[in-house]
Motif scaffolding. Structure first.
Motif, PDB file in Angstrom:
ATOM      1  N   TRP A 171      10.225  26.866  16.952  1.00 45.30           N
ATOM      2  CA  TRP A 171      11.661  27.128  17.057  1.00 45.30           C
ATOM      3  C   TRP A 171      12.451  25.829  17.108  1.00 45.30           C
ATOM      4  CZ3 TRP A 171      11.728  31.337  21.498  1.00 45.30           C
ATOM      5  CH2 TRP A 171      11.150  32.516  21.011  1.00 45.30           C
ATOM      6  N   LEU A 174      15.976  26.118  15.334  1.00 50.37           N
ATOM      7  CA  LEU A 174      16.389  27.466  15.721  1.00 50.37           C
ATOM      8  C   LEU A 174      16.933  27.533  17.146  1.00 50.37           C
ATOM      9  CD1 LEU A 174      13.472  29.589  14.206  1.00 50.37           C
ATOM     10  CD2 LEU A 174      15.629  28.924  13.136  1.00 50.37           C
ATOM     11  N   GLN A 228      19.385  31.625  18.068  1.00 48.37           N
ATOM     12  CA  GLN A 228      18.828  31.830  16.728  1.00 48.37           C
ATOM     13  C   GLN A 228      19.791  32.603  15.830  1.00 48.37           C
ATOM     14  OE1 GLN A 228      14.842  33.498  16.945  1.00 48.37           O
ATOM     15  NE2 GLN A 228      14.245  32.013  18.508  1.00 48.37           N
ATOM     16  N   PRO A 245      13.652  36.802  12.105  1.00 48.89           N
ATOM     17  CA  PRO A 245      12.684  35.881  12.704  1.00 48.89           C
ATOM     18  C   PRO A 245      11.327  35.921  12.010  1.00 48.89           C
ATOM     19  CG  PRO A 245      12.983  37.786  14.116  1.00 48.89           C
ATOM     20  CD  PRO A 245      14.013  37.891  13.037  1.00 48.89           C
ATOM     21  N   SER A 278       8.613  32.855  12.360  1.00 49.06           N
ATOM     22  CA  SER A 278       8.864  32.250  13.668  1.00 49.06           C
ATOM     23  C   SER A 278       8.376  33.122  14.819  1.00 49.06           C
ATOM     24  CB  SER A 278      10.369  31.976  13.844  1.00 49.06           C
ATOM     25  OG  SER A 278      11.088  33.177  14.045  1.00 49.06           O
TER      26      SER A 278
END
Length: 462
Positions: A236, A241, A277, A282, A384
């Motif tokens: 991340w 992110l 985010q 994701p 992610s």
């Protein structure tokens, strides 16, 4: 003498009845019953046979698991091809909805939710592929004992899947002793090695086992809690992110797998991370979400609170439409008990009430690597949720000797990803693929699967 004659007549009758019963439930008849002959929307002249139906895994509770088998095309000699079992994770998500219908199966569903088209990179071109909805309560699989749905966990899921396999091979005896592999993704990172371990251990001491298990392959797989947390938070941060401060907060607040449930400070840090985010997918951070996926982020309430249970490209919605058609269910010999609620890609119950989930799969990896089984791990590098960094940390923890160092592999002169070969395990990344690698990069996933079956390194020449 009269008594003796009567006894002989009775015995003959019993034998005759027994033979009749046996014949009526022979594997040939069972397969004929499960053959799918008139699937709505199916293209004509597909060139392969497919079968679907139920296998009871617990007589007492009336639990039955639903399967869908796609044989290799006749032109590719299915009788010479291995058998591969595919499992999706969740926990609680359907392998029919995901693996079969939007990843590696031969049929894809059109946006109208009624018609199908052929997947040019279907894995049944290389092997006979068996999809399983597991555990009971997922997809078309069911239990007549409602409380079962609230008490599933890893151990029972693996045991039921093994029972399914044993009984399935009796129904399809032509697959006995055939090379057999298990594959899957996401939370099947637990299902696949656990089932593999059971098959391997119960084959011990058998000279010629019916289940001729050769190895497994998992993708973007939940593997080890500590390394999954570390690798996910790092992904991340390195991919922009989350903020520096949130990354530091996550590293401090989250205990990295020392507990079954995140602490309150960890949950708070994760909520901040989700807000930072924004409205992205994701599971595939560089592709557009299908409308607004933010409303589809479902909290597992377990050890992966950022991990909603299903990748949600629009194809998931087409599955919801298609598999709820009564004529589709009839053609697939599904929903035989007349479940009153709608079919769903992921169960609202199974997964939210998961009872047991080991913190790590690494001991199983060590056992099966020592046994000489073939093990491949792959990772789409734009996911992610279970990112490539998590997978690399987990594999590194095995401390395996490297046979071939990190190198790019190629497809049509372009880098398809990277690979490293260890003693007992092969790691492959797929460039630009999200959580469901065969959905985002079907051609590259096909090359990966072919290399796995042939036990050959990924193509290293451009």
């Amino acid at each position: 003498m009269g008594f003796y004659l009567s006894y002989v007549v009775l015995l003959v009758l019993l034998i005759f009845v027994g033979v009749s019963v046996s014949l009526s439930s022979s594997p040939i008849e069972d397969q004929k019953r499960d053959r799918v002959t008139d699937l709505p929307g199916q293209p004509k002249n597909v060139g392969f046979a497919h079968y679907s139906g139920y296998v009871t895994v617990n007589e007492k509770s009336g639990s039955a698991l639903f399967y869908w088998l796609f044989e290799a095309p006749a032109s590719r000699r299915p009788e010479k091809r291995p058998l591969v079992l595919w499992l999706n994770g969740g926990p609680g998500c359907s392998s029919i909805a995901y693996g079969a219908s939007e990843e590696i199966g031969p049929f894809r569903i059109r946006p109208d939710g009624k018609s199908l088209y052929l997947n040019p990179y279907a894995w049944n071109k290389l092997a006979n592929i068996l999809f399983l909805d597991s555990p009971a309560g997922v997809g078309f699989s069911y239990s007549n004992k409602t409380t079962d749905l609230y008490t599933f966990g890893d151990q029972r899921t693996a045991e039921d899947a093994y029972t399914f396999l044993v009984k399935w091979f009796e129904r399809f005896p032509q697959y006995k002793h055939r090379e057999f592999y298990i594959a899957g993704e996401s939370y099947a990172g637990h299902y696949v090695p656990q089932l593999s371990q059971i098959v391997y251990e119960r084959n011990k001491g058998i000279k010629n086992p019916v289940i001729n298990f050769k190895g497994f392959m998992v993708g973007n797989a939940v593997t080890d809690d500590y390394h999954d947390y570390v690798g996910t938070f790092e992904y991340w941060w390195t991919h922009g992110l989350v903020s520096d401060s949130t990354y530091r907060m996550l590293r401090i607040a989250c205990d990295f797998g020392s507990s079954q449930h995140p602490s309150v400070p960890c949950m708070q840090a994760l909520k901040v991370a989700v807000v930072e985010q924004g409205n992205i997918d994701p599971y595939s951070i560089y592709t557009q979400p299908c409308n607004d996926t933010s409303s589809l982020r479902r909290d597992l309430g377990g050890r992966y609170p950022w991990m909603s249970r299903a990748y949600d490209p629009c194809t998931e919605r087409y599955s919801d439409l298609y598999f709820n058609h009564p004529e589709v269910q009839k053609a697939l010999h599904a929903n035989v008990t007349g479940i009153p609620y709608s079919w769903k890609t992921c169960s609202d119950i199974v997964g939210n009430y998961w009872t047991d989930s080991p913190l790590t799969m690494l001991p199983i990896y060590r056992e099966l690597i020592s046994a000489g089984l073939k093990i491949w791990v792959y990772s789409g590098d734009t996911d992610s949720v279970v990112p490539v960094t998590a997978t690399r940390y987990s594999i590194d923890a095995l401390k395996l000797p490297t046979l071939t160092n990190w190198y790019p592999w190629y497809d049509n002169g372009k880098v398809g990803g990277w690979s490293q070969v260890y003693k007992g395990l092969t790691l492959v990344t797929v460039r630009g693929a999200g959580h469901e690698v065969p959905l985002h990069r079907p051609r590259q996933a096909f090359i990966l699967f072919r290399s796995f079956l042939e036990d050959k390194a990924m193509p290293s020449s451009s």
